[in-house]
Motif scaffolding. Structure first.
Motif, PDB file in Angstrom:
ATOM      1  N   THR A 186       0.811  -1.220   0.000  1.00 30.88           N
ATOM      2  CA  THR A 186       0.000   0.000   0.000  1.00 30.88           C
ATOM      3  C   THR A 186       0.845   1.272   0.000  1.00 30.88           C
ATOM      4  OG1 THR A 186      -0.137  -0.132   2.413  1.00 30.88           O
ATOM      5  CG2 THR A 186      -1.956  -1.108   1.155  1.00 30.88           C
TER       6      THR A 186
ATOM      7  N   THR B 285       2.304   4.396  -1.267  1.00 34.94           N
ATOM      8  CA  THR B 285       1.996   5.267  -2.412  1.00 34.94           C
ATOM      9  C   THR B 285       3.185   6.114  -2.840  1.00 34.94           C
ATOM     10  OG1 THR B 285       1.126   7.048  -1.017  1.00 34.94           O
ATOM     11  CG2 THR B 285      -0.447   5.373  -1.798  1.00 34.94           C
TER      12      THR B 285
ATOM     13  N   SER C 228      -8.963  12.553   2.566  1.00 40.04           N
ATOM     14  CA  SER C 228      -8.160  11.558   1.876  1.00 40.04           C
ATOM     15  C   SER C 228      -9.059  10.622   1.084  1.00 40.04           C
ATOM     16  CB  SER C 228      -7.336  10.763   2.879  1.00 40.04           C
ATOM     17  OG  SER C 228      -6.597   9.756   2.204  1.00 40.04           O
TER      18      SER C 228
ATOM     19  N   PHE D 241      -7.674   7.784   0.102  1.00 43.14           N
ATOM     20  CA  PHE D 241      -6.915   6.546   0.252  1.00 43.14           C
ATOM     21  C   PHE D 241      -7.760   5.510   0.975  1.00 43.14           C
ATOM     22  CE2 PHE D 241      -2.825   4.525   2.065  1.00 43.14           C
ATOM     23  CZ  PHE D 241      -2.645   3.760   0.930  1.00 43.14           C
ATOM     24  N   THR D 242      -8.066   4.434   0.302  1.00 46.72           N
ATOM     25  CA  THR D 242      -8.966   3.425   0.862  1.00 46.72           C
ATOM     26  C   THR D 242      -8.261   2.117   1.225  1.00 46.72           C
ATOM     27  OG1 THR D 242      -9.486   2.637  -1.371  1.00 46.72           O
ATOM     28  CG2 THR D 242     -10.940   4.330  -0.414  1.00 46.72           C
ATOM     29  N   LEU D 243      -6.970   2.019   0.965  1.00 45.13           N
ATOM     30  CA  LEU D 243      -6.272   0.748   1.160  1.00 45.13           C
ATOM     31  C   LEU D 243      -5.738   0.535   2.572  1.00 45.13           C
ATOM     32  CD1 LEU D 243      -4.343   0.571  -2.232  1.00 45.13           C
ATOM     33  CD2 LEU D 243      -6.517  -0.506  -1.623  1.00 45.13           C
ATOM     34  N   ARG D 244      -5.821   1.538   3.426  1.00 44.22           N
ATOM     35  CA  ARG D 244      -5.357   1.401   4.808  1.00 44.22           C
ATOM     36  C   ARG D 244      -6.450   1.833   5.761  1.00 44.22           C
ATOM     37  NH1 ARG D 244       0.881   3.565   4.968  1.00 44.22           N
ATOM     38  NH2 ARG D 244       1.680   2.022   3.526  1.00 44.22           N
TER      39      ARG D 244
ATOM     40  N   CYS E 191      -2.335  10.563   2.432  1.00 45.01           N
ATOM     41  CA  CYS E 191      -1.239   9.622   2.195  1.00 45.01           C
ATOM     42  C   CYS E 191      -0.133  10.355   1.422  1.00 45.01           C
ATOM     43  CB  CYS E 191      -1.741   8.386   1.451  1.00 45.01           C
ATOM     44  SG  CYS E 191      -2.218   8.657  -0.269  1.00 45.01           S
TER      45      CYS E 191
ATOM     46  N   GLU F   4      -0.989  11.700  -2.074  1.00 46.33           N
ATOM     47  CA  GLU F   4      -1.934  12.822  -2.020  1.00 46.33           C
ATOM     48  C   GLU F   4      -1.216  14.105  -1.619  1.00 46.33           C
ATOM     49  OE1 GLU F   4      -6.187  10.820  -0.890  1.00 46.33           O
ATOM     50  OE2 GLU F   4      -4.640  10.824   0.670  1.00 46.33           O
TER      51      GLU F   4
ATOM     52  N   PHE G 232      -2.504   7.029  -9.051  1.00 47.57           N
ATOM     53  CA  PHE G 232      -3.088   6.730  -7.740  1.00 47.57           C
ATOM     54  C   PHE G 232      -4.438   6.026  -7.899  1.00 47.57           C
ATOM     55  CE2 PHE G 232      -5.232   8.585  -3.767  1.00 47.57           C
ATOM     56  CZ  PHE G 232      -4.741   7.585  -2.939  1.00 47.57           C
ATOM     57  N   GLY G 233      -5.247   6.493  -8.812  1.00 46.80           N
ATOM     58  CA  GLY G 233      -6.532   5.838  -9.066  1.00 46.80           C
ATOM     59  C   GLY G 233      -6.337   4.397  -9.545  1.00 46.80           C
TER      60      GLY G 233
ATOM     61  N   GLN H 299      -5.168   2.160  -6.602  1.00 48.77           N
ATOM     62  CA  GLN H 299      -6.236   1.753  -5.676  1.00 48.77           C
ATOM     63  C   GLN H 299      -7.212   0.777  -6.311  1.00 48.77           C
ATOM     64  OE1 GLN H 299      -7.146   4.161  -2.164  1.00 48.77           O
ATOM     65  NE2 GLN H 299      -7.458   5.757  -3.713  1.00 48.77           N
TER      66      GLN H 299
END
Length: 166
Positions: free
Chosen positions: A16, A18, A121, A123-126, A135, A138, A160-161, A164
């Motif tokens: 994860t 970035t 944010s 950011f959905t992976l954490r 993140c 970002e 980034f898109g 994710q």
């Protein structure tokens, strides 16, 4: 603008991470230095001591207002109002970033720069992200937008898109 990702040792192996997106896309102005509490990078120390770089870190009132934590000696007068030529980004989880700051006298003493725009944010992976915390990628995208480097920002937004989406 140059960026130094001061990376926590655990972050390098995380799927994860970035920061690797910027390192891959723009190695000409983005590089990684591994953080060490006991043996900090000499070039990084010289850069901090020259006042040609600042650590990207939220102002204490923004970062710690809800969790009652503080980083000693991180005071308002150390925050720059303009973006320096080189920014040092703590590439880690928020918990690790606070630890890095707290355990590194050279980081606590460094000039700081804070993003003032409060973005949510994406950011959905954490899990366990702090409110208002971005993140690494970002932060970099926000900095590029501030410097009117819109094409590079768009390239990183796309990466980034895709990152994710898996």
């Amino acid at each position: 603008m140059k960026l130094v990702l001061l990376t926590h040792e655990r972050e390098v192996q995380r799927p994860t991470n970035t920061g690797s997106l910027a390192l891959s896309a723009f190695p000409q102005w983005c590089r990684r230095i591994m953080w060490s509490r006991v043996a900090p990078d000499r070039e990084l120390i010289a850069l901090i001591n020259s006042h040609r770089a600042a650590v990207l870190f939220p102002r204490p009132k923004n970062l710690f207002s809800s969790d009652n934590l503080s980083v000693e000696n991180t005071t308002e007068q150390l925050y720059l109002e303009h973006i320096p030529d080189t920014l040092i980004i703590l590439d880690a989880t928020w918990q690790e970033a606070r630890k890095m700051m707290r355990q590194s006298p050279y980081l606590k003493a460094a000039d700081k720069f804070a993003l003032t725009e409060q973005l949510d944010s994406g950011f959905t992976l954490r899990r366990n992200q702090i409110e208002g915390g971005l993140c690494t990628i970002e932060c970099i995208i926000s900095l590029l937008e501030l410097k009117s480097r819109h094409q590079e920002a768009e390239e990183l937004k796309q990466a980034f898109g895709d990152f994710q989406a898996g």
